[in-house]
Motif scaffolding. Structure first.
Motif, PDB file in Angstrom:
ATOM      1  N   ILE A  71      -4.261  44.170  20.864  1.00 47.45           N
ATOM      2  CA  ILE A  71      -2.864  43.567  20.202  1.00 47.45           C
ATOM      3  C   ILE A  71      -1.703  44.748  19.745  1.00 47.45           C
ATOM      4  O   ILE A  71      -0.865  44.896  20.098  1.00 47.45           O
ATOM      5  CB  ILE A  71      -3.155  42.366  19.555  1.00 47.45           C
ATOM      6  N   ALA A  82      -0.936  47.130  22.343  1.00 44.91           N
ATOM      7  CA  ALA A  82      -0.240  46.279  23.571  1.00 44.91           C
ATOM      8  C   ALA A  82       1.385  46.040  22.990  1.00 44.91           C
ATOM      9  O   ALA A  82       2.120  45.591  23.864  1.00 44.91           O
ATOM     10  CB  ALA A  82      -0.865  45.391  23.978  1.00 44.91           C
ATOM     11  N   TRP A  83       1.552  45.838  21.750  1.00 47.17           N
ATOM     12  CA  TRP A  83       2.531  45.371  21.153  1.00 47.17           C
ATOM     13  C   TRP A  83       4.021  46.066  21.705  1.00 47.17           C
ATOM     14  O   TRP A  83       4.948  45.351  21.911  1.00 47.17           O
ATOM     15  CB  TRP A  83       2.652  45.648  19.639  1.00 47.17           C
ATOM     16  N   ASN A  84       3.904  47.378  21.725  1.00 46.29           N
ATOM     17  CA  ASN A  84       4.961  47.901  22.389  1.00 46.29           C
ATOM     18  C   ASN A  84       4.808  48.483  23.901  1.00 46.29           C
ATOM     19  O   ASN A  84       5.661  49.297  24.422  1.00 46.29           O
ATOM     20  CB  ASN A  84       5.194  49.287  21.502  1.00 46.29           C
ATOM     21  N   ARG A 110       6.349  44.748  29.204  1.00 45.35           N
ATOM     22  CA  ARG A 110       6.111  43.444  29.320  1.00 45.35           C
ATOM     23  C   ARG A 110       5.077  42.876  30.320  1.00 45.35           C
ATOM     24  O   ARG A 110       4.138  42.158  29.864  1.00 45.35           O
ATOM     25  CB  ARG A 110       7.398  42.511  29.429  1.00 45.35           C
ATOM     26  N   ARG A 153       1.425  43.337  28.869  1.00 45.63           N
ATOM     27  CA  ARG A 153       1.114  42.141  27.894  1.00 45.63           C
ATOM     28  C   ARG A 153       0.832  40.965  28.567  1.00 45.63           C
ATOM     29  O   ARG A 153       0.046  40.213  28.048  1.00 45.63           O
ATOM     30  CB  ARG A 153       2.329  42.027  26.900  1.00 45.63           C
ATOM     31  N   ALA A 185      -0.373  52.883  27.862  1.00 43.52           N
ATOM     32  CA  ALA A 185      -0.876  51.603  27.787  1.00 43.52           C
ATOM     33  C   ALA A 185      -1.189  51.122  29.491  1.00 43.52           C
ATOM     34  O   ALA A 185      -2.011  50.203  29.746  1.00 43.52           O
ATOM     35  CB  ALA A 185       0.055  50.520  27.347  1.00 43.52           C
TER      36      ALA A 185
END
Length: 218
Positions: free
Chosen positions: A18, A21-23, A26, A29, A116
């Motif tokens: 998490i 993946a936060w930044n 979209r 995520r 990511a």
């Protein structure tokens, strides 16, 4: 308690993923949970239960034996009047580790490659790998060993690169636990020490001060 430690380890893996993946974009995520759920569904439906190691009942792999001897696990089982068989526990614990592999690999690869999207690709490759699915429901040590070594790498990268001081020191504090569990599970994992040190020395020199690399290397 082995059961509590196992739950904490799973939560740590989710937290690292998490955090990474936060930044992220979209779609990363959105796609990551879908990949993880699809991979878990494939393993639950297709992975055959199998014993691959020599004399599997004579080996007490620490990942499942710690749960088998856990007072908390025993209390939960008795509360629900559940009869737990050792062979079922051996196979089921490794199946859970196999389902966690795409998550921890996402955290590991995203930080290693600084991307990511690349981490998402790595997660998808292992989630849908026929070989990994085939051996996800066995008792042998290599499935959880992959998870623990990847977790150790993810923690090392977190300490070296994460902008949050609190997260960096938290990763450093739990890193010895992940390393120790990996070595207990598979003594040959001691060979990874050289790879860990190589990652610490050679990777991310622009984002990892020398002092930080010396601390995690020690």
């Amino acid at each position: 308690d082995g059961f509590v430690l196992s739950i904490a380890g799973a939560l740590l893996i989710f937290a690292l993923a998490i955090r990474v993946a936060w930044n992220a974009p979209r779609y990363v995520r959105i796609a990551l949970p879908l990949i993880v759920l699809a991979g878990a569904a494939l393993r639950l439906t297709l992975a055959p239960a199998s014993f691959l190691g020599a004399w599997p009942w004579s080996r007490r792999w620490p990942n499942w034996y710690a749960i088998w001897t856990s007072p908390v696990f025993s209390e939960i089982a008795s509360r629900f009047d559940a009869e737990v068989h050792l062979t079922d526990l051996m196979l089921s614990v490794n199946l859970v580790y196999a389902c966690l592999m795409p998550i921890v690999l996402f955290a590991h690869a995203s930080q290693l490659l600084r991307d990511a999207q690349a981490g998402l690709l790595a997660s998808g490759l292992v989630a849908f790998s026929p070989h990994h699915i085939r051996y996800s429901h066995c008792e042998d040590a290599f499935v959880p060993s992959l998870v623990l070594t990847s977790l150790a790498f993810a923690l090392i990268h977190t300490f070296m690169r994460d902008p949050s001081r609190a997260w960096r020191w938290f990763a450093l504090c739990v890193l010895p636990i992940a390393l120790w569990q990996g070595f207990l599970l598979r003594p040959l994992n001691i060979l990874f020490v050289g790879v860990y040190l190589g990652a610490i020395i050679l990777l991310h020199p622009d984002q990892s001060p020398l002092r930080r690399r010396i601390i995690v290397g020690a």
